[in-house]
Design a protein around this motif. Structure first.
Motif, mmCIF file in Angstrom:
data_model
loop_
_atom_site.group_PDB
_atom_site.id
_atom_site.type_symbol
_atom_site.label_atom_id
_atom_site.label_comp_id
_atom_site.label_asym_id
_atom_site.label_seq_id
_atom_site.Cartn_x
_atom_site.Cartn_y
_atom_site.Cartn_z
ATOM 1 N N VAL A 14 0.849 -1.198 0.000
ATOM 2 C CA VAL A 14 0.000 0.000 0.000
ATOM 3 C C VAL A 14 0.882 1.245 0.000
ATOM 4 N N ALA A 15 1.897 1.255 0.855
ATOM 5 C CA ALA A 15 2.806 2.401 0.924
ATOM 6 C C ALA A 15 3.571 2.573 -0.386
ATOM 7 N N GLN A 16 4.021 1.477 -0.970
ATOM 8 C CA GLN A 16 4.781 1.578 -2.214
ATOM 9 C C GLN A 16 3.929 2.144 -3.344
ATOM 10 N N ARG A 17 2.677 1.752 -3.437
ATOM 11 C CA ARG A 17 1.790 2.305 -4.467
ATOM 12 C C ARG A 17 1.661 3.824 -4.301
ATOM 13 N N PHE A 18 1.475 4.272 -3.058
ATOM 14 C CA PHE A 18 1.386 5.700 -2.758
ATOM 15 C C PHE A 18 2.676 6.425 -3.140
ATOM 16 N N TYR A 19 3.818 5.928 -2.672
ATOM 17 C CA TYR A 19 5.089 6.605 -2.929
ATOM 18 C C TYR A 19 5.500 6.532 -4.398
ATOM 19 N N ASP A 20 5.216 5.425 -5.083
ATOM 20 C CA ASP A 20 5.475 5.373 -6.533
ATOM 21 C C ASP A 20 4.728 6.506 -7.233
ATOM 22 N N ALA A 21 3.489 6.749 -6.825
ATOM 23 C CA ALA A 21 2.663 7.786 -7.450
ATOM 24 C C ALA A 21 3.213 9.181 -7.190
ATOM 25 N N ILE A 22 3.547 9.502 -5.944
ATOM 26 C CA ILE A 22 4.011 10.867 -5.683
ATOM 27 C C ILE A 22 5.428 11.092 -6.194
ATOM 28 N N PHE A 23 6.273 10.073 -6.139
ATOM 29 C CA PHE A 23 7.636 10.242 -6.644
ATOM 30 C C PHE A 23 7.683 10.303 -8.171
ATOM 31 N N SER A 24 6.603 9.934 -8.836
ATOM 32 C CA SER A 24 6.585 10.061 -10.299
ATOM 33 C C SER A 24 6.592 11.526 -10.723
ATOM 34 N N HIS A 25 6.377 12.439 -9.793
ATOM 35 C CA HIS A 25 6.385 13.877 -10.072
ATOM 36 C C HIS A 25 7.697 14.544 -9.659
ATOM 37 N N MET A 26 8.706 13.733 -9.372
ATOM 38 C CA MET A 26 10.016 14.236 -8.978
ATOM 39 C C MET A 26 11.086 13.546 -9.815
ATOM 40 N N PRO A 27 12.174 14.257 -10.104
ATOM 41 C CA PRO A 27 13.254 13.604 -10.840
ATOM 42 C C PRO A 27 14.008 12.639 -9.922
ATOM 43 N N LEU A 28 14.039 11.377 -10.279
ATOM 44 C CA LEU A 28 14.758 10.366 -9.503
ATOM 45 C C LEU A 28 15.889 9.794 -10.344
ATOM 46 N N ASP A 29 16.957 9.411 -9.667
ATOM 47 C CA ASP A 29 18.047 8.721 -10.343
ATOM 48 C C ASP A 29 17.823 7.214 -10.339
ATOM 49 N N GLU A 30 17.086 6.741 -9.337
ATOM 50 C CA GLU A 30 16.885 5.298 -9.200
ATOM 51 C C GLU A 30 15.746 5.032 -8.226
ATOM 52 N N GLN A 31 15.042 3.947 -8.448
ATOM 53 C CA GLN A 31 14.097 3.442 -7.462
ATOM 54 C C GLN A 31 14.088 1.937 -7.591
ATOM 55 N N GLY A 32 13.747 1.259 -6.509
ATOM 56 C CA GLY A 32 13.748 -0.195 -6.550
ATOM 57 C C GLY A 32 13.524 -0.785 -5.177
ATOM 58 N N ILE A 33 14.037 -1.987 -4.996
ATOM 59 C CA ILE A 33 13.938 -2.717 -3.740
ATOM 60 C C ILE A 33 15.369 -2.996 -3.279
ATOM 61 N N ASP A 34 15.687 -2.642 -2.030
ATOM 62 C CA ASP A 34 17.054 -2.848 -1.552
ATOM 63 C C ASP A 34 17.255 -4.274 -1.046
ATOM 64 N N LYS A 35 18.461 -4.566 -0.560
ATOM 65 C CA LYS A 35 18.802 -5.934 -0.125
ATOM 66 C C LYS A 35 17.993 -6.393 1.086
ATOM 67 N N PHE A 36 17.325 -5.445 1.771
ATOM 68 C CA PHE A 36 16.485 -5.787 2.916
ATOM 69 C C PHE A 36 15.008 -5.885 2.531
ATOM 70 N N GLU A 37 14.734 -5.894 1.201
ATOM 71 C CA GLU A 37 13.374 -6.002 0.671
ATOM 72 C C GLU A 37 12.534 -4.754 0.947
ATOM 73 N N ARG A 38 13.195 -3.590 1.019
ATOM 74 C CA ARG A 38 12.499 -2.328 1.276
ATOM 75 C C ARG A 38 12.458 -1.493 -0.004
ATOM 76 N N PRO A 39 11.296 -0.954 -0.369
ATOM 77 C CA PRO A 39 11.253 -0.031 -1.504
ATOM 78 C C PRO A 39 12.088 1.210 -1.179
ATOM 79 N N PHE A 40 12.789 1.727 -2.205
ATOM 80 C CA PHE A 40 13.566 2.942 -2.016
ATOM 81 C C PHE A 40 13.491 3.810 -3.260
#
Length: 125
Positions: A14-40
């Motif tokens: 649920v949180a990832q869907r929200f943050y994917d949506a709002i971060f789509s309006h910002m310039p990012l260099d990278e997004q994904g899942i880290d080694k601890f299985e956390r969205p970043f």
């Protein structure tokens, strides 16, 4: 100015869907899942991370805390706010607007209750 911000979530998907949506309006260099299985989300050396609380206790929002993001335009601020509302967030404090100091601001609460602010300085920089 910050190296990273980590917010707790009650439900990662649920949180990832929200943050994917709002971060789509910002310039990012990278997004994904880290080694601890956390969205970043990464911009330069700065990282924003979503996690279940490591201590096993329920995720709660910081009382009095706000995480602010500088966006590239007033239009991006309004779109960021709408993306958050459309993806499980809620409007916080006031509707998006341009303040007397020329700052366009919008406030959201994420699905867990963390308060976020997007802003763009329209004049008087």
């Amino acid at each position: 100015m910050y190296s990273h911000v980590v917010v707790g979530a009650k439900e990662i998907a649920v949180a990832q869907r929200f943050y994917d949506a709002i971060f789509s309006h910002m310039p990012l260099d990278e997004q994904g899942i880290d080694k601890f299985e956390r969205p970043f989300y990464r911009q330069g050396k700065q990282r924003f991370i979503i996690t279940l609380p490591i201590n096993g206790q329920p995720a709660t929002a910081a009382n009095g805390g706000t995480i602010g993001f500088e966006l590239a335009s007033s239009e991006a601020v309004y779109a960021w706010h709408q993306a958050g509302i459309s993806n499980g967030g809620s409007s916080a404090e006031s509707a998006p607007h341009i303040r007397e100091d020329g700052k366009c601001v919008a406030y959201l609460r994420d699905p867990t209750g963390n308060k976020l602010c997007a802003f763009y300085q329209t004049q008087g920089e």
